[in-house]
Design a protein around this motif. Structure first.
Motif, PDB file in Angstrom:
ATOM      1  N   ALA A 112       0.826  -1.208   0.000  1.00 16.15           N
ATOM      2  CA  ALA A 112       0.000   0.000   0.000  1.00 16.15           C
ATOM      3  C   ALA A 112       0.861   1.258   0.000  1.00 16.15           C
ATOM      4  CB  ALA A 112      -0.926  -0.008   1.217  1.00 16.15           C
ATOM      5  N   MET A 113       2.029   1.172   0.628  1.00 20.04           N
ATOM      6  CA  MET A 113       2.953   2.304   0.678  1.00 20.04           C
ATOM      7  C   MET A 113       3.693   2.507  -0.640  1.00 20.04           C
ATOM      8  SD  MET A 113       4.533   1.311   4.395  1.00 20.04           S
ATOM      9  CE  MET A 113       6.027   2.308   4.272  1.00 20.04           C
ATOM     10  N   GLY A 114       3.635   1.503  -1.523  1.00 19.11           N
ATOM     11  CA  GLY A 114       4.446   1.574  -2.739  1.00 19.11           C
ATOM     12  C   GLY A 114       5.923   1.522  -2.418  1.00 19.11           C
ATOM     13  N   TRP A 115       6.268   0.705  -1.436  1.00 17.95           N
ATOM     14  CA  TRP A 115       7.646   0.636  -0.963  1.00 17.95           C
ATOM     15  C   TRP A 115       8.607   0.286  -2.098  1.00 17.95           C
ATOM     16  CZ3 TRP A 115      10.314   2.133   3.117  1.00 17.95           C
ATOM     17  CH2 TRP A 115      11.612   1.631   3.293  1.00 17.95           C
ATOM     18  N   LYS A 116       9.685   1.050  -2.224  1.00 14.00           N
ATOM     19  CA  LYS A 116      10.724   0.759  -3.215  1.00 14.00           C
ATOM     20  C   LYS A 116      11.614  -0.347  -2.663  1.00 14.00           C
ATOM     21  CE  LYS A 116      14.406   3.499  -3.895  1.00 14.00           C
ATOM     22  NZ  LYS A 116      15.639   2.654  -3.987  1.00 14.00           N
ATOM     23  N   ALA A 117      11.632  -1.481  -3.324  1.00 17.08           N
ATOM     24  CA  ALA A 117      12.360  -2.629  -2.793  1.00 17.08           C
ATOM     25  C   ALA A 117      13.859  -2.565  -3.069  1.00 17.08           C
ATOM     26  CB  ALA A 117      11.787  -3.926  -3.363  1.00 17.08           C
ATOM     27  N   ALA A 122      19.862   6.058  -5.280  1.00 17.31           N
ATOM     28  CA  ALA A 122      18.850   7.066  -4.958  1.00 17.31           C
ATOM     29  C   ALA A 122      18.553   7.130  -3.464  1.00 17.31           C
ATOM     30  CB  ALA A 122      17.562   6.770  -5.733  1.00 17.31           C
ATOM     31  N   ASP A 123      19.003   6.127  -2.709  1.00 25.57           N
ATOM     32  CA  ASP A 123      18.745   6.129  -1.272  1.00 25.57           C
ATOM     33  C   ASP A 123      19.603   7.142  -0.521  1.00 25.57           C
ATOM     34  OD1 ASP A 123      16.837   4.181  -1.589  1.00 25.57           O
ATOM     35  OD2 ASP A 123      18.190   2.520  -1.136  1.00 25.57           O
ATOM     36  N   ALA A 132      29.347   9.390  -9.490  1.00 21.01           N
ATOM     37  CA  ALA A 132      30.276   8.636  -8.657  1.00 21.01           C
ATOM     38  C   ALA A 132      29.906   7.157  -8.639  1.00 21.01           C
ATOM     39  CB  ALA A 132      30.266   9.188  -7.230  1.00 21.01           C
ATOM     40  N   ARG A 133      30.900   6.331  -8.376  1.00 27.71           N
ATOM     41  CA  ARG A 133      30.658   4.890  -8.254  1.00 27.71           C
ATOM     42  C   ARG A 133      29.807   4.630  -7.020  1.00 27.71           C
ATOM     43  NH1 ARG A 133      32.852   0.816  -5.226  1.00 27.71           N
ATOM     44  NH2 ARG A 133      32.877  -1.270  -6.159  1.00 27.71           N
ATOM     45  N   PHE A 134      28.753   3.851  -7.178  1.00 31.56           N
ATOM     46  CA  PHE A 134      27.868   3.528  -6.064  1.00 31.56           C
ATOM     47  C   PHE A 134      28.470   2.385  -5.249  1.00 31.56           C
ATOM     48  CE2 PHE A 134      24.260   0.746  -4.617  1.00 31.56           C
ATOM     49  CZ  PHE A 134      23.884   1.538  -3.542  1.00 31.56           C
ATOM     50  N   ASP A 135      28.553   2.589  -3.938  1.00 26.59           N
ATOM     51  CA  ASP A 135      28.999   1.552  -3.012  1.00 26.59           C
ATOM     52  C   ASP A 135      27.886   1.370  -1.978  1.00 26.59           C
ATOM     53  OD1 ASP A 135      30.201   0.485  -0.457  1.00 26.59           O
ATOM     54  OD2 ASP A 135      31.985   0.369  -1.730  1.00 26.59           O
ATOM     55  N   ALA A 136      27.248   0.215  -1.977  1.00 24.37           N
ATOM     56  CA  ALA A 136      26.059   0.016  -1.148  1.00 24.37           C
ATOM     57  C   ALA A 136      26.326   0.302   0.322  1.00 24.37           C
ATOM     58  CB  ALA A 136      25.530  -1.410  -1.325  1.00 24.37           C
ATOM     59  N   SER A 137      27.436  -0.196   0.855  1.00 25.81           N
ATOM     60  CA  SER A 137      27.732   0.005   2.271  1.00 25.81           C
ATOM     61  C   SER A 137      28.179   1.427   2.566  1.00 25.81           C
ATOM     62  CB  SER A 137      28.806  -0.993   2.724  1.00 25.81           C
ATOM     63  OG  SER A 137      28.324  -2.311   2.676  1.00 25.81           O
ATOM     64  N   LEU A 138      29.140   1.939   1.799  1.00 27.52           N
ATOM     65  CA  LEU A 138      29.698   3.246   2.109  1.00 27.52           C
ATOM     66  C   LEU A 138      28.701   4.372   1.870  1.00 27.52           C
ATOM     67  CD1 LEU A 138      33.352   2.875   0.771  1.00 27.52           C
ATOM     68  CD2 LEU A 138      32.475   2.575   3.109  1.00 27.52           C
ATOM     69  N   ASP A 139      27.902   4.268   0.821  1.00 29.26           N
ATOM     70  CA  ASP A 139      26.883   5.291   0.591  1.00 29.26           C
ATOM     71  C   ASP A 139      25.817   5.245   1.679  1.00 29.26           C
ATOM     72  OD1 ASP A 139      27.177   6.973  -1.925  1.00 29.26           O
ATOM     73  OD2 ASP A 139      27.659   4.994  -2.705  1.00 29.26           O
ATOM     74  N   THR A 159      21.201  12.240   5.234  1.00 27.66           N
ATOM     75  CA  THR A 159      20.813  12.410   3.837  1.00 27.66           C
ATOM     76  C   THR A 159      20.217  11.129   3.256  1.00 27.66           C
ATOM     77  OG1 THR A 159      23.065  11.868   3.092  1.00 27.66           O
ATOM     78  CG2 THR A 159      22.543  14.194   3.460  1.00 27.66           C
ATOM     79  N   GLN A 160      19.599  10.328   4.122  1.00 29.94           N
ATOM     80  CA  GLN A 160      18.899   9.143   3.639  1.00 29.94           C
ATOM     81  C   GLN A 160      17.579   9.539   2.974  1.00 29.94           C
ATOM     82  OE1 GLN A 160      19.452   5.538   6.621  1.00 29.94           O
ATOM     83  NE2 GLN A 160      18.725   7.341   7.706  1.00 29.94           N
ATOM     84  N   SER A 161      17.104   8.680   2.096  1.00 26.55           N
ATOM     85  CA  SER A 161      15.764   8.840   1.556  1.00 26.55           C
ATOM     86  C   SER A 161      14.766   8.889   2.715  1.00 26.55           C
ATOM     87  CB  SER A 161      15.454   7.669   0.623  1.00 26.55           C
ATOM     88  OG  SER A 161      14.124   7.733   0.155  1.00 26.55           O
TER      89      SER A 161
END
Length: 262
Positions: A41-46, A51-52, A60-67, A76-78
């Protein structure tokens, strides 16, 4: 108590949806404060992605942990991630309502964990040394809170029994119980499972909701699953293997259960 329900099913009229509604009504009738995160119902982005982090340089190169670490530390989180983290801080107990799809939770709920458990919140906390290896597996940001899965399956209960073709339900849920809930500190309660959902009549539904009510009424008194705590002396550090004198000859998931709750 403050109780958060995280719910994942695309059909509100499903059995999973009905059990979620029952739980909300039952808990509120007993004067608990309840919030619900209805992911569909929230339309949660999985998907966890760049973008998070709202201030990330798209080149820049995206790094899941460091970003994730930077966004959590610098605010600055979503907004949807920060809101769910606030709900977790508020909650004394969290219930996860979902159907077992392909031997796990729906993808949208897995994405909730991947995004909400930011570096510095769900993992990457505490001291790492030759005496400790972070605040995890019984410690962490969510220590002192309780969690329980409310799971529905289409298969028969024996299909998920000790010799069932699908494997024991406790084994199937181990990555969730131990890795996604106990890891950041939750005391994890045994699951409430409802099998053979396609054969639910009024009489069986009444029995099911009565059993669920009993579990809800004892959320704070039920004994949690007795997982061994990482930093309590049962594991060699930094190897993070169980000491050889504990549960000799036992391997796999069962080795991580203590004889008695901590």
């Amino acid at each position: 108590m403050n109780i958060l329900l995280v719910y994942a099913h695309p059909e509100p009229r499903s059995l999973t949806g009905a059990l979620k509604d029952f739980a909300v009504q039952h808990l509120r009738a007993r004067e608990h404060a309840v919030q619900v995160s209805d992911l569909y119902a929230m339309g949660w982005k999985a998907a966890l992605d760049g973008a998070d982090r709202l201030d990330r340089d798209p080149a820049a190169r995206f790094d899941a942990s460091l970003d994730s670490q930077y966004a959590y530390a610098h605010g600055t989180q979503s907004a949807d991630i920060a809101a769910e983290q606030d709900k977790l801080r508020w909650a004394d107990a969290v219930l996860f309502h979902f159907p077992l799809w392909w031997f796990s939770m729906p993808a949208i709920m897995k994405g909730w964990f991947e995004r909400v458990y930011a570096y510095g919140f769900g993992y990457g906390v505490g001291e790492h040394s030759d005496k400790r290896w972070g605040d995890r597996y019984g410690e962490g940001m969510l220590a002192g809170k309780r969690a329980m899965l409310v799971v529905t399956t289409g298969g028969w209960a024996p299909h998920y029994g000790p010799r069932g073709i699908n494997g024991p339900l406790d084994d199937l849920l181990f990555p969730i119980h131990h890795g996604m809930l106990f890891y950041p500190g939750f005391d994890v309660l045994p699951p409430f499972a409802v099998h053979r959902t396609g054969r639910m009549d009024d009489a069986r539904y009444a029995e099911t909701t009565a059993a669920l009510a009993q579990r809800l009424d004892t959320l704070w008194t039920q004994a949690p699953i007795p997982f061994r705590r990482q930093n309590a002396g049962d594991y060699l550090i930094p190897e993070l293997t169980l000491r050889p004198e504990l549960a000799p000859g036992v391997v796999g998931y069962a080795a991580h259960l203590a004889d008695h709750p901590a």
